[in-house]
Design an enzyme around this catalytic site. Structure first.
Site, short mmCIF file in Angstrom:
data_model
loop_
_atom_site.label_atom_id
_atom_site.label_comp_id
_atom_site.label_asym_id
_atom_site.label_seq_id
_atom_site.Cartn_x
_atom_site.Cartn_y
_atom_site.Cartn_z
N ARG A 67 30.07 59.72 47.46
CA ARG A 67 30.28 58.28 47.49
C ARG A 67 30.89 57.72 46.20
NH1 ARG A 67 25.20 56.55 48.38
NH2 ARG A 67 25.15 57.04 50.58
N TYR A 120 39.73 31.84 42.99
CA TYR A 120 40.25 32.42 44.23
C TYR A 120 39.42 31.90 45.42
CZ TYR A 120 41.40 36.38 47.35
OH TYR A 120 41.79 37.17 48.39
N ASP A 191 37.53 36.63 36.64
CA ASP A 191 38.49 37.35 37.47
C ASP A 191 39.74 37.54 36.62
OD1 ASP A 191 40.64 37.90 39.27
OD2 ASP A 191 39.55 36.98 40.93
N LYS A 216 46.47 44.17 43.66
CA LYS A 216 47.66 43.41 43.24
C LYS A 216 48.52 44.25 42.29
CE LYS A 216 45.95 40.17 45.81
NZ LYS A 216 45.04 39.12 45.37
C1 LIG Z 1 43.68 38.93 45.90
C2 LIG Z 1 42.73 38.42 44.90
C3 LIG Z 1 41.39 38.81 44.92
C4 LIG Z 1 40.80 39.66 46.01
O1 LIG Z 1 41.31 40.94 46.08
P1 LIG Z 1 41.27 41.75 47.45
O2 LIG Z 1 41.54 43.14 47.04
O3 LIG Z 1 42.33 41.15 48.31
O4 LIG Z 1 39.91 41.56 48.04
C5 LIG Z 1 40.56 38.34 43.92
N1 LIG Z 1 41.02 37.52 42.97
C6 LIG Z 1 42.30 37.12 42.91
C7 LIG Z 1 42.73 36.22 41.81
C8 LIG Z 1 43.19 37.54 43.87
O5 LIG Z 1 44.45 37.10 43.85
#
Ligand SMILES: *Cc1c(COP(=O)(O)O)cnc(C)c1O
Length: 398
Positions: A67, A120, A191, A216
Site C-alpha cells: 500500500r 480551491y 495549498d 497539475k
Molecule cells: C486541482 C487542484 C486541487 C485538487 O487536485 P486533484 O488532483 O484534482 O484532486 C487542489 N488544489 C488546487 C489549487 C488545484 O488547482
C-alpha cells in the site's frame, strides 16, 4: 543518487533523484526507475521482516505490504521533499485527497478551522460533508492577520490557506500568516499547487504543511491524478503517518512513475508557461473588452510586490474580467481554437474556463461584479498562435 551533492541546485537534483539501483550481478541499471507494481512484499527471512516492522512502528518509511509503495513511490516522495524543502512526504491518490488527509491529521471533533476564502472550491465540500458531521467548525475569511485576529477561538487549531488563491490568484503574505499562527500555537497549512515547490516554497516561509496536487504541473501532461503532503516537523509527520495509514490511501505505481517522468522537465515547462502567460497579459491589457487581469507576475497585479518578494517564478495561470455579457463571453470561449474548454491546468496544453462568478462571490478579493470572468491556462503552444486565437475570438464575441 548516492553521489549527488546535497547542496546541488533543485534543477540538478530533479534530474538525479530516483535513478534505479545498479544490479549487483550485471553492474547496470536503467536510468529511469521502473514502475514497481506490488501488493504483496516478501522477505528474505524473519529478521528482515522484523527490521521492517520496527522501523514502521517508529513511523519511518518501511514496506511490509504494497500500500505505501516501493521504489517508484519512494523516489517520488524524495522528489516532493526536494521540491518543497521538506523532510517528510505523504502521497495521496489526488490533490483533494492530500488536502483531506492533511486536515484530518490536524483536526479532531470539537475543533475550529479557519479557511482562506480564496481556496480551491471543492475544499468547501469537506466542510459541508465530512467536517460538519464530525463536529468540526469552519470559518471562511480573508486571509490576512488583521481579519484573522478577530476570528481565533479557544478551540481554533488550524489555518488553511492557498496562495495565490484559486481563480483570482490572490497573493497571501505567508510569512505574516505563519508568525500570526505560531504566536497563537496554531498550525498553518497551505495549498501549494500553484508553486508546486519550484517557484514558491511555503515551508521556507514558515508554513507548517505544504500540499500539492501533483495532477497539475508536477505530472504536467494531463494524464494522472496525484497529491502530496510535505512537512518538516517530526510531530506533524507522525500524525500524518498514522492518519494516512488509517485511511488506506494508495497510489498506483504507474501514476507515481508518470509523475516522476513529468517532474524532470518541470523547471523548463514552468518557465515557458510563465513566459507565455506574461505575453498574453500584455496582449489582454491592450484590449478594450478587458477590465482587469489577475496574474501576480503581471506588474499591475495588486499581489505583485508579494510575488516578487516570495516567489522565484510564475506559471501559465491567469484570469481576466471581460466587460461582456454572458452571451458574448460564451461566444468568445466557444470561438477559441487552441484553448480547450475544461477544468484543471498544469498540462502541456492551453485551457479556458468561463468561471461561474458565483464561485468567486465568496472571495473577498473579487470586485468584478457585472463582468464575465475567464481563466486561462497558457500551454506550451507558440504564444503568437495563442494570442492570434484570443484576438480572433474577442473579435468574434463583439
Ligand atoms: C486541482 C487542484 C486541487 C485538487 O487536485 P486533484 O488532483 O484534482 O484532486 C487542489 N488544489 C488546487 C489549487 C488545484 O488547482
Amino acid at each position: 543518487m548516492a553521489n549527488t551533492p546535497r547542496n546541488s541546485r533543485l534543477e540538478t537534483l530533479l534530474q538525479h533523484t530516483g535513478a534505479a539501483e545498479f544490479d549487483a550481478k550485471t553492474g547496470n541499471a536503467p536510468v529511469s526507475v521502473p514502475a514497481v507494481r506490488a501488493s504483496t512484499v516478501r522477505f528474505a527471512d524473519l529478521d528482515a521482516l522484523d527490521r521492517a516492522q520496527i522501523a514502521k512502528a517508529r513511523g519511518e518509511r518501511a514496506v511490509t505490504y504494497g500500500r505505501v509503495g516501493m521504489a517508484t513511490h519512494a523516489a517520488l516522495e524524495q522528489i516532493f521533499c526536494q521540491l518543497e524543502g521538506g523532510q517528510h512526504c505523504f502521497l495521496a491518490p489526488s490533490g483533494l485527497a492530500a488536502i483531506t488527509v492533511a486536515l484530518l491529521s490536524l483536526l479532531s471533533s470539537g475543533d475550529h478551522l479557519i479557511v482562506a476564502d480564496c481556496v480551491y472550491g471543492p475544499v468547501r465540500t469537506l466542510d459541508q460533508t465530512l467536517f460538519r458531521r464530525m463536529g468540526i467548525d469552519v470559518t471562511y475569511a480573508k486571509a490576512d492577520p488583521d481579519t484573522l485576529a478577530g476570528l481565533v477561538r479557544d478551540n481554533t487549531r488550524v489555518i488553511y490557506v492557498e496562495s495565490p488563491g484559486s481563480l483570482l490568484f490572490e497573493m497571501l503574505d505567508l510569512p505574516a500568516l505563519a508568525s500570526f499562527a505560531h504566536t497563537r500555537r496554531l498550525t498553518l497549512a497551505t495549498d501549494n499547487t500553484w508553486g508546486s515547490g519550484y517557484i514558491y516554497r511555503p515551508l521556507a516561509l514558515g508554513v507548517d504543511v505544504s500540499i500539492i496536487a501533483g495532477t497539475k504541473y508536477v505530472g504536467g501532461h494531463s494524464d494522472l491524478m496525484l497529491g502530496a503532503v510535505v512537512v518538516n516537523d517530526a510531530g506533524l509527520a507522525r500524525r500524518l503517518y498514522d492518519t494516512h495509514y488509517a485511511m488506506g490511501y494508495a497510489v498506483s505505481a504507474d501514476d507515481a512513475w508518470l509523475a516522476l517522468r513529468g517532474v524532470r522537465t518541470l523547471p523548463i515547462r514552468m518557465r515557458e508557461h510563465a513566459r507565455g502567460a506574461l505575453r498574453v497579459c500584455e496582449f489582454l491589457a491592450h484590449r478594450p473588452e478587458v477590465a482587469r487581469i489577475y496574474h501576480p507576475a503581471w506588474p499591475h497585479d495588486p499581489g505583485h510586490a508579494l510575488w516578487q518578494r516570495d516567489c522565484t517564478g510564475s506559471n501559465g495561470m491567469l484570469s481576466f474580467e471581460l466587460k461582456l455579457d454572458n452571451g458574448a463571453a460564451r461566444r468568445f470561449v466557444n470561438a477559441l481554437r487552441f484553448f480547450g474548454i475544461g477544468y484543471s491546468w498544469g498540462g502541456f496544453e492551453s485551457l479556458v474556463e468561463l468561471v461561474d462568478t458565483a464561485a468567486v462571490s465568496g472571495h473577498s478579493y473579487w470586485t468584478g461584479a457585472g463582468h464575465a470572468l475567464v481563466r486561462l491556462h497558457v500551454g506550451l503552444e507558440a504564444v503568437d498562435d495563442l494570442i492570434a486565437d484570443l484576438a480572433q475570438a474577442l473579435d468574434h464575441a463583439a
